[in-house]
Every structure is written in C-alpha cells, then in structure tokens.
Design a protein around this motif. Structure first.
Motif, PDB file in Angstrom:
ATOM      1  N   ASN A  16       0.924  -1.162  -0.157  1.00  0.00           N
ATOM      2  CA  ASN A  16      -0.062  -0.118   0.013  1.00  0.00           C
ATOM      3  C   ASN A  16       0.965   1.216  -0.106  1.00  0.00           C
ATOM      4  N   ASN A  81      -6.365  10.647  -0.223  1.00  0.00           N
ATOM      5  CA  ASN A  81      -6.571   9.421  -1.038  1.00  0.00           C
ATOM      6  C   ASN A  81      -5.995   9.958  -2.501  1.00  0.00           C
ATOM      7  N   ASN A 163     -12.594   5.469   9.637  1.00  0.00           N
ATOM      8  CA  ASN A 163     -13.042   5.577   8.341  1.00  0.00           C
ATOM      9  C   ASN A 163     -14.174   4.413   8.098  1.00  0.00           C
ATOM     10  N   THR A 224      -6.563  -0.227   7.758  1.00  0.00           N
ATOM     11  CA  THR A 224      -7.900  -0.047   8.322  1.00  0.00           C
ATOM     12  C   THR A 224      -8.706  -1.129   7.976  1.00  0.00           C
TER      13      THR A 224
HETATM   14  N1  LIG Z   1      -9.090   4.894   1.255  1.00  0.00           N
HETATM   15  C1  LIG Z   1      -9.282   5.073   2.716  1.00  0.00           C
HETATM   16  C2  LIG Z   1      -8.140   5.617   3.167  1.00  0.00           C
HETATM   17  C3  LIG Z   1      -6.923   4.885   3.362  1.00  0.00           C
HETATM   18  C4  LIG Z   1      -6.800   3.593   3.948  1.00  0.00           C
HETATM   19  C5  LIG Z   1      -5.316   2.687   3.828  1.00  0.00           C
HETATM   20  N2  LIG Z   1      -4.912   2.300   2.766  1.00  0.00           N
HETATM   21  C6  LIG Z   1      -5.098   2.069   5.140  1.00  0.00           C
HETATM   22  O1  LIG Z   1      -4.034   0.955   5.155  1.00  0.00           O
HETATM   23  O2  LIG Z   1      -6.131   2.030   6.387  1.00  0.00           O
HETATM   24  C7  LIG Z   1     -10.663   5.830   3.166  1.00  0.00           C
HETATM   25  O3  LIG Z   1     -10.955   6.804   2.281  1.00  0.00           O
HETATM   26  O4  LIG Z   1     -10.970   5.661   4.048  1.00  0.00           O
END
Ligand SMILES: N[C@@H](CCC[C@H](N)C(=O)O)C(=O)O
Length: 288
Positions: A16, A81, A163, A224
């Motif tokens: 990521n 993002n 989130n 997450t």
């Molecule tokens: N796209 C997600 C934010 C990023 C999450 C991330 N890749 C992670 O590792 O948690 C959103 O818009 O909530």
C-alpha cells in the motif's frame, strides 16, 4: 502547478504505497490541492501512490484535527487518497509515517509515538523485529448492508475504524472480479463513500482479503480494512462478544493481503493494533 522543487519520499506498507511530503513547518504544502495530489499519485506522469502522507507539525497547520491534538501529539498525518479526497485514517499510512518520523525527523523509536490523525491521536510503536505496530482505534459496528459486482451481491458487515468499511465474505477472492470499477453499494448507508473488503477464510484465525478503497480503487493492502476484516471475522467466529465490545483477552488474527501479511490484535482495552512491515524506498525532489 508549482515549478519550485520540494522534497518527497516514497514508502509502502505491504505494498500500500504512499508519496510522503515532508512539511514540518507547514509552509510548503499549506494549500495541497486535489490537482497536485492527483499529479503526484499518478503512476505514469507522476511519482505514483495510493495516497499522500503530508508530514506536518500539529502547531503548523490549522486543520481542526491537528489543532485538537496539540499537546498530545507533535506530528499530524494529513492523509489524502489518490483522487485528492481527504480520509480520516490510514492504517498502513500511519505505520509508514512513523517510519519516516523515526528515520528522518529525530523521533525516538524506544517509546510509542503519538500521531494526530482525523480519527484522533493514535500511538505507533517500532517493534524489536523492525515491524511497526499502530493502534487503529476502537471498532464501531455500523449497519449491515450489501455490495454487488457484475450482478452478484453479498451481505456486508459494517465496521467503522475511523473510516467506513463494508466487509463481504465470499467463496473465492476472484468472485470480486477485476475491481477496476467501484462495487455497487447503498449510498444511503454510506453517504461519505466506503472502503469495501472481500474476504475468504484460510484457517483458524487466518483470513485473506482484497479491497476496493474509497478514493484509490483496488490497492494491494489496507490497514484499516484489515482491521475491519478481523473484526468481522472475530464476530462471525464468536471469538469476541457479539455486541462488538472488547474481548477479555487479546484476540489475534492474521490477514493476508495481495501485498503481504498483517497481524491484527483486538485488545482488552478495546483498540485494534495493526502490525506489519513499513519501508521508505526512495527520496527525491518534485516539481509537480
Ligand atoms: N481509502 C481510505 C483511506 C486509506 C486507508 C489505508 N489504505 C489503510 O491502510 O488503512 C478511505 O478513504 O477511508
């Protein structure tokens, strides 16, 4: 677009990947436009990444989350993002962010590092084995719903990790198709959009997932998202109280992602801890 060069770095956690923008005093990227985020994360004309980690001191930005965290955290993770949208939290991002603080900003690695995010102040720890563990907060269960791909639909468990996430158990990860398009979901249930995880079981307390991230598309990992998947799996397995409250003893799951593997621990304190590798792989200057 700016013609003045500014420093950047590139890092990733289980693939990521993020463009890191060092901006300690808040003077370089005070107005980080959606256009600049999209230019930097572009994989052909830019540096490329699933998102941006702007590294700014809490006393050097007027973002309300940073202002609220002053006194509790020196550093604010201003996360964007790839499409320029703002997100509350990024579990892999905060681990890469901590790697940067320890390697480049003189932050001591011998104690947990508090990091301000839009989901609150979270502690990150550099483990003895070099992996990085991050608190990703206490999960909140949200409405059950459904998602659909190519005319097939699956029920989802809703988990908010700061989130929003919708977790669908599938028979095969290939059932989610190419994930080039966002799966269909109920916009009344998720008015701010949603990260969608597809999960299969691999063994006892061991699952594998793919994810379509809000604002970034399919990514190779989502911290997450892995936490939300672990919460949904632990609930389905009866490994934690059915109301989603904290377990009496730590509950540990391994979550495989396309970019590697993550360990998730739901602690008796109520928070979920995400553990995995986090690396800085390049540094340079950009004019995008
Ligand atoms: N796209 C997600 C934010 C990023 C999450 C991330 N890749 C992670 O590792 O948690 C959103 O818009 O909530």
């Amino acid at each position: 677009m700016s013609a003045t060069a500014y420093p950047f770095a590139k890092g990733h956690g289980t693939e990521n990947d993020f463009v890191i923008l060092p901006d300690a005093d808040g003077s370089t990227h005070a107005s980080l436009t959606d256009d600049r985020v999209r230019a930097l994360t572009d994989r052909r004309a830019g540096i490329g990444g699933d998102g941006i980690l702007r590294v700014v001191r809490t006393d050097a930005t007027d973002d309300p989350a940073a202002v609220a965290a002053r006194g509790a955290a020196t550093w604010f993770m201003d996360y964007r993002n790839a499409d320029g949208s703002v997100a509350e939290m990024c579990g892999n991002g905060i681990r890469v962010f901590a790697r940067w603080l320890v390697d480049h900003e003189g932050v001591a690695a011998d104690a947990p590092v508090p990091v301000a995010t839009r989901a609150g102040v979270l502690e990150v720890t550099v483990d003895a084995d070099g992996r990085i563990s991050a608190e990703v907060g206490a999960p909140a269960l949200t409405a059950a719903s459904s998602v659909a791909v190519d005319g097939r639909s699956w029920p989802t468990t809703g988990v908010d990790m700061g989130n929003p996430h919708a977790v669908a158990f599938v028979d095969d990860l290939a059932d989610a198709g190419d994930l080039l398009a966002e799966p269909a979901y109920d916009h009344d249930v998720y008015p701010r959009g949603v990260n969608i995880e597809f999960v299969v079981r691999r063994g006892e307390r061991h699952v594998a997932m793919r994810v379509h991230e809000r604002g970034s598309g399919e990514t190779r990992s989502c911290g997450t998202g892995a936490a939300a998947v672990m919460v949904a799996a632990a609930l389905a397995d009866g490994a934690v109280p059915a109301d989603g409250s904290a377990p009496a003893e730590p509950v540990v799951y391994r979550v495989d992602v396309p970019g590697g593997e993550l360990d998730l621990t739901w602690t008796p304190a109520g928070t979920v801890v995400l553990t995995g590798p986090a690396e800085i792989v390049a540094e340079g200057s950009a004019t995008l």
